[in-house]
Design a protein around this motif. Sequence first.
Motif, PDB file in Angstrom:
ATOM      1  N   PRO A  52      34.811  26.603  53.060  1.00  0.00           N
ATOM      2  CA  PRO A  52      34.301  26.311  51.713  1.00  0.00           C
ATOM      3  C   PRO A  52      35.129  26.964  50.613  1.00  0.00           C
ATOM      4  CG  PRO A  52      32.854  27.876  52.834  1.00  0.00           C
ATOM      5  CD  PRO A  52      33.826  27.373  53.853  1.00  0.00           C
ATOM      6  N   ALA A  53      35.724  28.120  50.920  1.00  0.00           N
ATOM      7  CA  ALA A  53      36.558  28.795  49.912  1.00  0.00           C
ATOM      8  C   ALA A  53      37.789  27.959  49.581  1.00  0.00           C
ATOM      9  CB  ALA A  53      36.965  30.183  50.414  1.00  0.00           C
ATOM     10  N   LEU A  54      38.392  27.354  50.604  1.00  0.00           N
ATOM     11  CA  LEU A  54      39.561  26.497  50.365  1.00  0.00           C
ATOM     12  C   LEU A  54      39.167  25.195  49.682  1.00  0.00           C
ATOM     13  CD1 LEU A  54      41.640  26.989  53.640  1.00  0.00           C
ATOM     14  CD2 LEU A  54      42.079  27.974  51.391  1.00  0.00           C
ATOM     15  N   MET A 114      33.562  35.740  66.065  1.00  0.00           N
ATOM     16  CA  MET A 114      34.281  36.263  64.897  1.00  0.00           C
ATOM     17  C   MET A 114      35.213  35.198  64.327  1.00  0.00           C
ATOM     18  SD  MET A 114      35.155  40.168  66.086  1.00  0.00           S
ATOM     19  CE  MET A 114      36.043  40.559  64.580  1.00  0.00           C
ATOM     20  N   ALA A 115      35.850  34.449  65.213  1.00  0.00           N
ATOM     21  CA  ALA A 115      36.722  33.358  64.758  1.00  0.00           C
ATOM     22  C   ALA A 115      35.918  32.315  63.999  1.00  0.00           C
ATOM     23  CB  ALA A 115      37.436  32.727  65.954  1.00  0.00           C
ATOM     24  N   LYS A 116      34.736  31.983  64.501  1.00  0.00           N
ATOM     25  CA  LYS A 116      33.887  30.995  63.822  1.00  0.00           C
ATOM     26  C   LYS A 116      33.369  31.532  62.482  1.00  0.00           C
ATOM     27  CE  LYS A 116      31.402  30.036  67.630  1.00  0.00           C
ATOM     28  NZ  LYS A 116      30.425  29.383  68.532  1.00  0.00           N
ATOM     29  N   GLN A 117      33.101  32.831  62.429  1.00  0.00           N
ATOM     30  CA  GLN A 117      32.688  33.433  61.162  1.00  0.00           C
ATOM     31  C   GLN A 117      33.812  33.342  60.132  1.00  0.00           C
ATOM     32  OE1 GLN A 117      29.830  34.565  59.954  1.00  0.00           O
ATOM     33  NE2 GLN A 117      30.822  35.130  58.023  1.00  0.00           N
ATOM     34  N   PHE A 118      35.038  33.624  60.573  1.00  0.00           N
ATOM     35  CA  PHE A 118      36.220  33.484  59.707  1.00  0.00           C
ATOM     36  C   PHE A 118      36.303  32.050  59.172  1.00  0.00           C
ATOM     37  CE2 PHE A 118      40.641  32.023  59.454  1.00  0.00           C
ATOM     38  CZ  PHE A 118      41.202  32.924  58.552  1.00  0.00           C
ATOM     39  N   ASN A 119      36.141  31.086  60.066  1.00  0.00           N
ATOM     40  CA  ASN A 119      36.243  29.679  59.667  1.00  0.00           C
ATOM     41  C   ASN A 119      35.142  29.271  58.695  1.00  0.00           C
ATOM     42  OD1 ASN A 119      38.450  29.459  61.360  1.00  0.00           O
ATOM     43  ND2 ASN A 119      37.294  28.571  63.054  1.00  0.00           N
ATOM     44  N   SER A 120      33.939  29.771  58.928  1.00  0.00           N
ATOM     45  CA  SER A 120      32.812  29.397  58.068  1.00  0.00           C
ATOM     46  C   SER A 120      32.963  29.970  56.663  1.00  0.00           C
ATOM     47  CB  SER A 120      31.491  29.867  58.684  1.00  0.00           C
ATOM     48  OG  SER A 120      31.394  31.281  58.674  1.00  0.00           O
ATOM     49  N   LEU A 153      39.203  38.902  56.215  1.00  0.00           N
ATOM     50  CA  LEU A 153      40.399  38.124  56.555  1.00  0.00           C
ATOM     51  C   LEU A 153      40.423  36.792  55.812  1.00  0.00           C
ATOM     52  CD1 LEU A 153      40.598  38.647  60.427  1.00  0.00           C
ATOM     53  CD2 LEU A 153      41.925  39.815  58.663  1.00  0.00           C
ATOM     54  N   ALA A 154      39.269  36.121  55.754  1.00  0.00           N
ATOM     55  CA  ALA A 154      39.197  34.831  55.063  1.00  0.00           C
ATOM     56  C   ALA A 154      39.484  34.998  53.572  1.00  0.00           C
ATOM     57  CB  ALA A 154      37.822  34.200  55.274  1.00  0.00           C
ATOM     58  N   ASP A 186      45.488  22.422  40.625  1.00  0.00           N
ATOM     59  CA  ASP A 186      46.159  21.123  40.530  1.00  0.00           C
ATOM     60  C   ASP A 186      47.107  20.998  41.714  1.00  0.00           C
ATOM     61  OD1 ASP A 186      47.237  18.756  39.745  1.00  0.00           O
ATOM     62  OD2 ASP A 186      48.638  19.652  38.314  1.00  0.00           O
ATOM     63  N   GLY A 187      46.649  20.317  42.739  1.00  0.00           N
ATOM     64  CA  GLY A 187      47.446  20.169  43.952  1.00  0.00           C
ATOM     65  C   GLY A 187      46.532  19.771  45.089  1.00  0.00           C
ATOM     66  N   VAL A 188      46.989  19.991  46.314  1.00  0.00           N
ATOM     67  CA  VAL A 188      46.192  19.683  47.495  1.00  0.00           C
ATOM     68  C   VAL A 188      46.110  20.933  48.351  1.00  0.00           C
ATOM     69  CG1 VAL A 188      45.959  18.241  49.542  1.00  0.00           C
ATOM     70  CG2 VAL A 188      46.972  17.286  47.468  1.00  0.00           C
ATOM     71  N   ILE A 189      44.908  21.437  48.566  1.00  0.00           N
ATOM     72  CA  ILE A 189      44.671  22.592  49.425  1.00  0.00           C
ATOM     73  C   ILE A 189      43.804  22.116  50.591  1.00  0.00           C
ATOM     74  CG2 ILE A 189      43.873  24.982  49.565  1.00  0.00           C
ATOM     75  CD1 ILE A 189      46.014  24.585  47.427  1.00  0.00           C
ATOM     76  N   LEU A 190      44.334  22.188  51.793  1.00  0.00           N
ATOM     77  CA  LEU A 190      43.643  21.662  52.963  1.00  0.00           C
ATOM     78  C   LEU A 190      43.202  22.775  53.912  1.00  0.00           C
ATOM     79  CD1 LEU A 190      46.032  18.743  53.993  1.00  0.00           C
ATOM     80  CD2 LEU A 190      43.898  18.547  52.723  1.00  0.00           C
ATOM     81  N   TYR A 191      41.987  22.656  54.395  1.00  0.00           N
ATOM     82  CA  TYR A 191      41.520  23.470  55.510  1.00  0.00           C
ATOM     83  C   TYR A 191      41.701  22.627  56.760  1.00  0.00           C
ATOM     84  CZ  TYR A 191      38.198  25.560  58.820  1.00  0.00           C
ATOM     85  OH  TYR A 191      37.603  26.107  59.935  1.00  0.00           O
TER      86      TYR A 191
END
Length: 349
Positions: free
Chosen positions: A253-255, A243-249, A191-192, A263-268
């Motif tokens: 870092p990927a974002l 599972m939600a925390k695994q998705f977040n982890s 999913l991530a 070139d822009g702003v990508i926010l987690y």
Amino acid sequence: MKFQVLLIALVLIAIEANAAKQGKNATIPALIVFGDSIMDTGNNNNLPTLLKCNFPPYGKDFPGGSATGRFSDGRVPSDLIAEKLGLAKTLPAYMNPDLKPEDLLKGVTFASGGTGYDPLTAQMMSVISVWDQLIYFKEYISKIKKHFGEEKAKDILENSFFVVVSSSNDLAHTYLARALTYDRTSYPNFLADTAVQFVRELYKLGARRIGVFSAVPVGCVPLQRTVFGGLLTRGCNHLLNNMAKQFNSRLSPALDSLDKELDGVILYIDVYETLYDMIQYPKKYGFEVADRGCCGKGTLAISYLCNAFNPFTCTNSSAYIFWDTYHPTERAYQVIVDSLLDKYLKKLY
């Protein structure tokens, strides 16, 4: 001497022009939203799906008491973020058949209740997949170009705030259909990775300021407590929260890497910890009830089970974190938006 005065004047004019230009670039002209029921303001109303809420008591605290198709007692984060940005008090659903061209200028939400990053989720729920939401987004940009010109479309693409919110339905429902293919680690990772792919596609279409919400502690919503939390204790479903925390982890870092690459702003945008803290310590935030929804008895009522004929619906929604057994109240959403947006919006300028 005259030459020096003229030179200073020209420098000051240049500085002023540059400042004005930066001010213009810092303005956020619109809010564009993708995702699920957290951000849906009525896109499901005319779909052949059971996941609807355009009937009372949904919307009882919305201006005018209207059931608009928002999965809450009042406004949802799409609206609250739009207000925070100074755009509007409510954000229209793109699928609203009554939208006029000028209604598109401050932004829209393409979100559809019940959808997810996994394409199977939307198929199972008969709603709009996030990938189809991108198709509607292309249509939206074409309409902006047609009615307001290329420059306006360019301004919206480059300077608007794009928000993506999904994953809860994937984790809570679709995983059960995917369990033969994925385990509780590989599915959140899938999913991530899909979320990152979605951001890349959105970037290719011209978006430059993109915020992606983390998964929430979906194992603590009242419905999960009722079904999986034990008959008497109704505790959180910790396997689902993990599972939600695994998705977040995986996503965070990927974002961050994507933010450095593009070139822009990508926010987690981490909403997990804030909502989890609210659920564990409701009185700290001014709430009285965290384990039940306001609608009905608050244990199973959602969508058509949350209806005007249910005599048990609470009168004071703002005392509850959850409106139905899956979705927060407007007040809970407001607490989350207020606690997070000031922190993250600074990074957009």
